[in-house]
Design an enzyme around this catalytic site. Sequence first.
Site, short mmCIF file in Angstrom:
data_model
loop_
_atom_site.label_atom_id
_atom_site.label_comp_id
_atom_site.label_asym_id
_atom_site.label_seq_id
_atom_site.Cartn_x
_atom_site.Cartn_y
_atom_site.Cartn_z
N LYS A 46 0.84 -1.20 0.00
CA LYS A 46 0.00 0.00 0.00
C LYS A 46 0.87 1.24 0.00
O LYS A 46 1.71 1.44 0.88
CB LYS A 46 -0.90 0.01 1.24
CG LYS A 46 -1.82 1.23 1.28
CD LYS A 46 -2.87 1.08 2.35
CE LYS A 46 -2.46 1.63 3.68
NZ LYS A 46 -2.42 3.08 3.76
N ASP A 73 -3.36 4.20 -2.27
CA ASP A 73 -4.36 4.66 -1.27
C ASP A 73 -4.35 6.18 -1.22
O ASP A 73 -3.86 6.78 -0.27
CB ASP A 73 -3.97 4.04 0.08
CG ASP A 73 -4.93 4.41 1.19
OD1 ASP A 73 -6.06 4.83 0.90
OD2 ASP A 73 -4.53 4.29 2.37
N LYS A 75 -7.32 7.97 -2.05
CA LYS A 75 -8.70 8.39 -1.73
C LYS A 75 -9.14 9.61 -2.54
O LYS A 75 -9.43 10.67 -1.99
CB LYS A 75 -8.84 8.68 -0.24
CG LYS A 75 -8.46 7.52 0.67
CD LYS A 75 -8.63 7.91 2.13
CE LYS A 75 -8.19 6.81 3.08
NZ LYS A 75 -6.72 6.60 3.12
N ASP A 78 -13.05 14.52 -5.72
CA ASP A 78 -13.03 15.79 -6.47
C ASP A 78 -14.19 15.75 -7.45
O ASP A 78 -15.03 14.83 -7.39
CB ASP A 78 -11.67 15.92 -7.19
CG ASP A 78 -11.24 17.38 -7.36
OD1 ASP A 78 -12.08 18.19 -7.81
OD2 ASP A 78 -10.08 17.70 -7.07
N THR A 137 -12.79 5.77 9.54
CA THR A 137 -12.92 5.22 10.91
C THR A 137 -12.50 6.24 11.96
O THR A 137 -12.73 6.03 13.14
CB THR A 137 -12.10 3.94 11.07
OG1 THR A 137 -10.79 4.19 10.60
CG2 THR A 137 -12.71 2.78 10.33
N ARG A 229 2.49 -1.76 10.83
CA ARG A 229 3.50 -1.85 11.88
C ARG A 229 3.82 -3.24 12.41
O ARG A 229 5.00 -3.51 12.69
CB ARG A 229 3.13 -0.88 13.02
CG ARG A 229 3.37 0.56 12.61
CD ARG A 229 2.64 1.55 13.49
NE ARG A 229 1.21 1.50 13.26
CZ ARG A 229 0.32 2.27 13.89
NH1 ARG A 229 0.75 3.13 14.79
NH2 ARG A 229 -0.96 2.18 13.62
#
Length: 253
Positions: A46, A73, A75, A78, A137, A229
Amino acid sequence: MSKKTSGAGARILSPRERLVIALDVDSADEALGIVNELRDATGLFKVGHQLFTAFGPDIVRKIIDRGGKVFLDLKYHDIPNTVAKASAEAVKLGVSIFNVHSLGGLDMMRAAAEAAHEAAAKHGVNAPDVLAVTVLTSMDQDTLSKELKITRALPRMVLHLAKLAQRAGLSGVVASPQEIKMLRRSTRGPLVILTPGVRPHWAAKDDQKRILTPGEAVACGCDYIVVGRPVLKSADRKDAVMKILDEISAAIG
Ligand code: C5P
């Protein structure tokens, strides 16, 4: 880009294909080192705003040149024309998945899906999966109702936006671990679900609050899990990936 057919939500994915490693690092060398180390063990990498803003499309090309598949990623959110053009560029770059904000509306999502398919046909590659972010989220019910004046209950809003994404011809959604079962239960037809917030039981939670293990997420019905991570900070990244793949294998039987 892979020539394998991408049939949204209806694919049989191997454990390896389901695992997306979030390249949340601030150096191109480090990102490419991780790709070299893990490309044979994992499905996708990603690339988010941090890496893309620092190193641009070149970092995506370099990952793909090294044999890594990319989930871009960024997003997009527009006007439809702008998102369509960005979507075509994402296809030209060779990404396997990219995403847009569903709150950009039906026309914007349709424009993204159509532009992705047209660009893929033009360049002779398979169309990437285009996923919709529903409600971030980081937002809760108060953010929706008090700030944004969206009165619908959050889970119902997530479901509404997921169905809107399906209507627009998108492949699926980015969903939180809590939303996977509800989306599987309440939607019909193909819907790819990609889920971050995944933590193996042996890893620190970091700042993730409502988590599922990789096995639980897949058992709930998600197609792709995003892990950062727990792998990136591991002393032995390959071993961390293999342990996650074992968990996914056990969950899908
Ligand atoms: O390190 P960790 O596994 O928490 O990384 C998760 C990745 O997924 C990060 O790139 C994070 O920005 C992203 N993400 C998330 N939660 C969301 C949406 C995206 O953790 N709701």
